[in-house]
Design a protein around this motif. Sequence first.
Motif, PDB file in Angstrom:
ATOM      1  N   GLU A  58       0.890  -1.033  -0.157  1.00 27.79           N
ATOM      2  CA  GLU A  58       0.039  -0.136   0.101  1.00 27.79           C
ATOM      3  C   GLU A  58       0.929   1.304  -0.028  1.00 27.79           C
ATOM      4  O   GLU A  58       0.703   2.204   1.042  1.00 27.79           O
ATOM      5  N   PRO A  59       1.718   1.484  -0.959  1.00 26.31           N
ATOM      6  CA  PRO A  59       2.631   2.463  -1.083  1.00 26.31           C
ATOM      7  C   PRO A  59       2.017   3.962  -1.064  1.00 26.31           C
ATOM      8  O   PRO A  59       2.842   4.943  -0.811  1.00 26.31           O
ATOM      9  N   THR A  60       0.987   4.024  -1.957  1.00 32.58           N
ATOM     10  CA  THR A  60       0.509   5.402  -1.982  1.00 32.58           C
ATOM     11  C   THR A  60      -0.582   5.930  -0.904  1.00 32.58           C
ATOM     12  O   THR A  60      -1.088   7.210  -1.337  1.00 32.58           O
ATOM     13  N   VAL A  61      -0.779   5.123   0.106  1.00 36.23           N
ATOM     14  CA  VAL A  61      -1.778   5.659   0.793  1.00 36.23           C
ATOM     15  C   VAL A  61      -1.519   7.022   1.833  1.00 36.23           C
ATOM     16  O   VAL A  61      -0.306   6.997   2.094  1.00 36.23           O
ATOM     17  N   GLY A  62      -2.338   7.723   1.641  1.00 35.13           N
ATOM     18  CA  GLY A  62      -2.000   9.236   2.288  1.00 35.13           C
ATOM     19  C   GLY A  62      -1.197  10.157   1.389  1.00 35.13           C
ATOM     20  O   GLY A  62      -0.794  11.071   1.949  1.00 35.13           O
ATOM     21  N   ILE A  63      -0.928   9.535   0.058  1.00 34.41           N
ATOM     22  CA  ILE A  63      -0.052  10.646  -0.830  1.00 34.41           C
ATOM     23  C   ILE A  63      -1.080  11.274  -1.713  1.00 34.41           C
ATOM     24  O   ILE A  63      -1.949  10.551  -2.417  1.00 34.41           O
ATOM     25  N   ASP A  64      -0.792  12.507  -1.948  1.00 34.00           N
ATOM     26  CA  ASP A  64      -1.558  13.612  -2.885  1.00 34.00           C
ATOM     27  C   ASP A  64      -1.418  12.869  -4.362  1.00 34.00           C
ATOM     28  O   ASP A  64      -0.578  12.328  -4.717  1.00 34.00           O
ATOM     29  N   PRO A  65      -2.690  13.244  -5.074  1.00 36.17           N
ATOM     30  CA  PRO A  65      -2.625  12.602  -6.460  1.00 36.17           C
ATOM     31  C   PRO A  65      -1.456  13.076  -7.376  1.00 36.17           C
ATOM     32  O   PRO A  65      -1.012  12.042  -8.180  1.00 36.17           O
TER      33      PRO A  65
END
Length: 241
Positions: free
Chosen positions: A159-166
């Motif tokens: 889940e590397p992109t959880v909480g990362i802006d688009p």
Amino acid sequence: MKNAISIDGIAKGFQQKKVIQPLSLNIEKGGVFGLLGPSGCGKTTLIKMIVGLINPDAGKVTVLDHEVPNEALLMDVGYMAQSDALYTELTGAENLEFFAKLYRFSKKERRERIQYAAEIVQLTNDLNVRVAHYSGGMKRRLSLAVALIQNPEILILDEPTVGIDPVLKQSIWQELERLSNEDDKTIIITTHVMDEAERCDKLAMLREGEIIAAGTPAALKTQFAAETLDDVFLRIGGGLK
């Protein structure tokens, strides 16, 4: 094509609950392979068995022709856990320096790898800030930089992109695709987000510890006469939550 990872009949349970049913899976070298499924379906447990953090109750995992766990794989496998394993009292740069030293790089190599990893996750301007003052998204980005630091042959991201802006998410995906296409890296990513699953070269869909379908996104949609991967899950009877 030769397999990067071979999973042969592994199973895992905790406190008499089966988390991973006996399953087998081969992941070829090169490309982005997605493990797709809802929370609690066993994705993280499966990943931890692949990297050797926990042992299966049955079966075996082979990575780059080595049965896991194996110290010989230290340099070849980069791992980003779902929870950030960082030293919050150190700066971002000090965290990256610490992990780079584990891989016995020269001083010049460490500097180059730290610069590269920080640029990929857009943390260059925040490296001298203590991690305790990082936001959740910044910590995720630093964790990804740590996974990239040793230039591994296989990159495993939970889940590397959880909480990362688009915008940054798009940049990270572009780099992952470049690594797989140009550098021939094998990248395994867990996700429950359908737009990320669509970007994977191949997928395995998990539900309650079992692989319920596997193949390219296009092939899965064709197989189940579905327009989207959401529809594929619904056709199989295991909609995402």
